[in-house]
Write a protein that holds these residues in place. Structure first.
Motif, PDB file in Angstrom:
ATOM      1  N   ARG A 183       2.084 -14.135  60.502  1.00 35.47           N
ATOM      2  CA  ARG A 183       1.563 -15.330  59.816  1.00 35.47           C
ATOM      3  C   ARG A 183       2.555 -16.484  59.838  1.00 35.47           C
ATOM      4  O   ARG A 183       2.182 -17.629  60.018  1.00 35.47           O
ATOM      5  CB  ARG A 183       1.222 -14.990  58.367  1.00 35.47           C
ATOM      6  CG  ARG A 183      -0.058 -14.270  58.192  1.00 35.47           C
ATOM      7  CD  ARG A 183      -0.427 -14.212  56.720  1.00 35.47           C
ATOM      8  NE  ARG A 183      -1.732 -13.622  56.578  1.00 35.47           N
ATOM      9  CZ  ARG A 183      -1.962 -12.470  55.977  1.00 35.47           C
ATOM     10  NH1 ARG A 183      -0.979 -11.796  55.438  1.00 35.47           N
ATOM     11  NH2 ARG A 183      -3.187 -12.001  55.900  1.00 35.47           N
ATOM     12  N   SER A 184       3.828 -16.184  59.613  1.00 34.97           N
ATOM     13  CA  SER A 184       4.847 -17.239  59.562  1.00 34.97           C
ATOM     14  C   SER A 184       5.403 -17.572  60.957  1.00 34.97           C
ATOM     15  O   SER A 184       6.322 -18.366  61.071  1.00 34.97           O
ATOM     16  CB  SER A 184       5.985 -16.832  58.631  1.00 34.97           C
ATOM     17  OG  SER A 184       6.677 -15.710  59.148  1.00 34.97           O
ATOM     18  N   GLU A 185       4.835 -16.931  61.978  1.00 37.32           N
ATOM     19  CA  GLU A 185       5.220 -17.153  63.371  1.00 37.32           C
ATOM     20  C   GLU A 185       6.670 -16.787  63.649  1.00 37.32           C
ATOM     21  O   GLU A 185       7.295 -17.316  64.555  1.00 37.32           O
ATOM     22  CB  GLU A 185       4.891 -18.578  63.808  1.00 37.32           C
ATOM     23  CG  GLU A 185       3.413 -18.890  63.712  1.00 37.32           C
ATOM     24  CD  GLU A 185       3.055 -20.294  64.165  1.00 37.32           C
ATOM     25  OE1 GLU A 185       3.937 -21.055  64.576  1.00 37.32           O
ATOM     26  OE2 GLU A 185       1.859 -20.620  64.097  1.00 37.32           O
ATOM     27  N   TYR A 238      -7.685  -8.978  57.353  1.00 39.63           N
ATOM     28  CA  TYR A 238      -7.082 -10.310  57.305  1.00 39.63           C
ATOM     29  C   TYR A 238      -7.984 -11.274  58.065  1.00 39.63           C
ATOM     30  O   TYR A 238      -8.152 -11.149  59.267  1.00 39.63           O
ATOM     31  CB  TYR A 238      -5.685 -10.297  57.934  1.00 39.63           C
ATOM     32  CG  TYR A 238      -4.806  -9.198  57.395  1.00 39.63           C
ATOM     33  CD1 TYR A 238      -4.294  -9.276  56.104  1.00 39.63           C
ATOM     34  CD2 TYR A 238      -4.497  -8.086  58.159  1.00 39.63           C
ATOM     35  CE1 TYR A 238      -3.482  -8.270  55.595  1.00 39.63           C
ATOM     36  CE2 TYR A 238      -3.686  -7.079  57.657  1.00 39.63           C
ATOM     37  CZ  TYR A 238      -3.185  -7.174  56.379  1.00 39.63           C
ATOM     38  OH  TYR A 238      -2.391  -6.190  55.875  1.00 39.63           O
ATOM     39  N   THR A 239      -8.547 -12.230  57.355  1.00 42.05           N
ATOM     40  CA  THR A 239      -9.459 -13.171  58.001  1.00 42.05           C
ATOM     41  C   THR A 239      -8.713 -14.246  58.776  1.00 42.05           C
ATOM     42  O   THR A 239      -9.298 -14.908  59.626  1.00 42.05           O
ATOM     43  CB  THR A 239     -10.376 -13.832  56.956  1.00 42.05           C
ATOM     44  OG1 THR A 239      -9.557 -14.478  55.970  1.00 42.05           O
ATOM     45  CG2 THR A 239     -11.269 -12.808  56.280  1.00 42.05           C
ATOM     46  N   ASP A 240      -7.415 -14.416  58.513  1.00 39.22           N
ATOM     47  CA  ASP A 240      -6.657 -15.459  59.180  1.00 39.22           C
ATOM     48  C   ASP A 240      -5.967 -14.967  60.460  1.00 39.22           C
ATOM     49  O   ASP A 240      -5.297 -15.733  61.137  1.00 39.22           O
ATOM     50  CB  ASP A 240      -5.604 -16.054  58.231  1.00 39.22           C
ATOM     51  CG  ASP A 240      -4.620 -15.013  57.728  1.00 39.22           C
ATOM     52  OD1 ASP A 240      -5.022 -13.847  57.528  1.00 39.22           O
ATOM     53  OD2 ASP A 240      -3.449 -15.370  57.527  1.00 39.22           O
ATOM     54  N   LEU A 241      -6.140 -13.711  60.810  1.00 39.95           N
ATOM     55  CA  LEU A 241      -5.531 -13.144  62.015  1.00 39.95           C
ATOM     56  C   LEU A 241      -6.600 -12.482  62.864  1.00 39.95           C
ATOM     57  O   LEU A 241      -7.620 -12.034  62.355  1.00 39.95           O
ATOM     58  CB  LEU A 241      -4.482 -12.094  61.638  1.00 39.95           C
ATOM     59  CG  LEU A 241      -3.312 -12.541  60.779  1.00 39.95           C
ATOM     60  CD1 LEU A 241      -2.467 -11.342  60.377  1.00 39.95           C
ATOM     61  CD2 LEU A 241      -2.464 -13.562  61.527  1.00 39.95           C
ATOM     62  N   SER A 242      -6.351 -12.415  64.141  1.00 42.73           N
ATOM     63  CA  SER A 242      -7.251 -11.641  64.994  1.00 42.73           C
ATOM     64  C   SER A 242      -6.463 -10.474  65.561  1.00 42.73           C
ATOM     65  O   SER A 242      -5.266 -10.566  65.785  1.00 42.73           O
ATOM     66  CB  SER A 242      -7.832 -12.500  66.124  1.00 42.73           C
ATOM     67  OG  SER A 242      -6.832 -12.842  67.051  1.00 42.73           O
ATOM     68  N   SER A 257       3.162 -10.303  57.751  1.00 47.73           N
ATOM     69  CA  SER A 257       3.732 -11.516  57.157  1.00 47.73           C
ATOM     70  C   SER A 257       4.491 -12.327  58.205  1.00 47.73           C
ATOM     71  O   SER A 257       4.389 -13.553  58.250  1.00 47.73           O
ATOM     72  CB  SER A 257       4.659 -11.130  56.000  1.00 47.73           C
ATOM     73  OG  SER A 257       5.279 -12.267  55.466  1.00 47.73           O
TER      74      SER A 257
END
Length: 163
Positions: free
Chosen positions: A78-80, A93-97, A75
């Motif tokens: 994602r929120s940097e 997680y498709t939004d992270l590598s 999390s």
């Protein structure tokens, strides 16, 4: 055991070097600040020596380590809020590598007199009547064990949790 640990430590240092290169070296920065999120158990087992090696190699870059459960670390990535996070497989997680760094085993600990003690390997279904001592729900390992028990056809008897 020491060779296994050293191999894992070298892999993690290599990944840190790759991240450092992509985040900072491309801008030729010799100093900076990196925030790393790691699950506590990984921090205790692996990161003390890794941080020391990193500090020796990159003395101008400060590290801030945040120890939280893997789900919380994800999390924060994602929120940097963190620059890099260490998680636990499987990562879906498709939004992270991510890059696979090392593998470890999940083990069941039983007394030497326990009926499962002499088995070379056990399945989750073999644990149906056992009490479970798990990490809290904040940790992805908790949900992974719960899912494995469900796949084996039972809901575990959780006698204690730890954070």
């Amino acid at each position: 055991l020491l060779n296994r640990f050293q191999g894992k430590a070298n892999q993690i240092i290599s990944e840190f070097e790759n991240v450092t290169s992509s985040l900072y070296d491309t801008k030729n920065l010799k100093q900076g600040h990196i925030i790393v999120g790691i699950p506590p158990i990984i921090g205790v087992l692996y990161f003390v020596s890794i941080i020391n090696c990193f500090k020796n190699k990159y003395p101008g870059i400060t590290l801030q380590v945040i120890e939280e459960g893997a789900d919380s670390v994800i999390s924060k990535v994602r929120s940097e809020e963190v620059d890099i996070g260490i998680g636990i497989q499987p990562m879906q997680y498709t939004d992270l590598s991510g890059t696979f760094v090392f593998q470890d085993e999940v083990v069941a600990l039983v007394h030497e007199d326990h009926p499962l003690a002499n088995k070379k390997a056990i399945q989750f279904k073999d644990l149906k009547e056992e009490n479970f001592h798990l990490l809290s729900k904040d940790f992805s390992l908790h949900s992974q064990i719960m899912a494995k028990c469900a796949q084996a056809g039972f809901s575990p008897r959780i006698s204690s949790t730890s954070s």
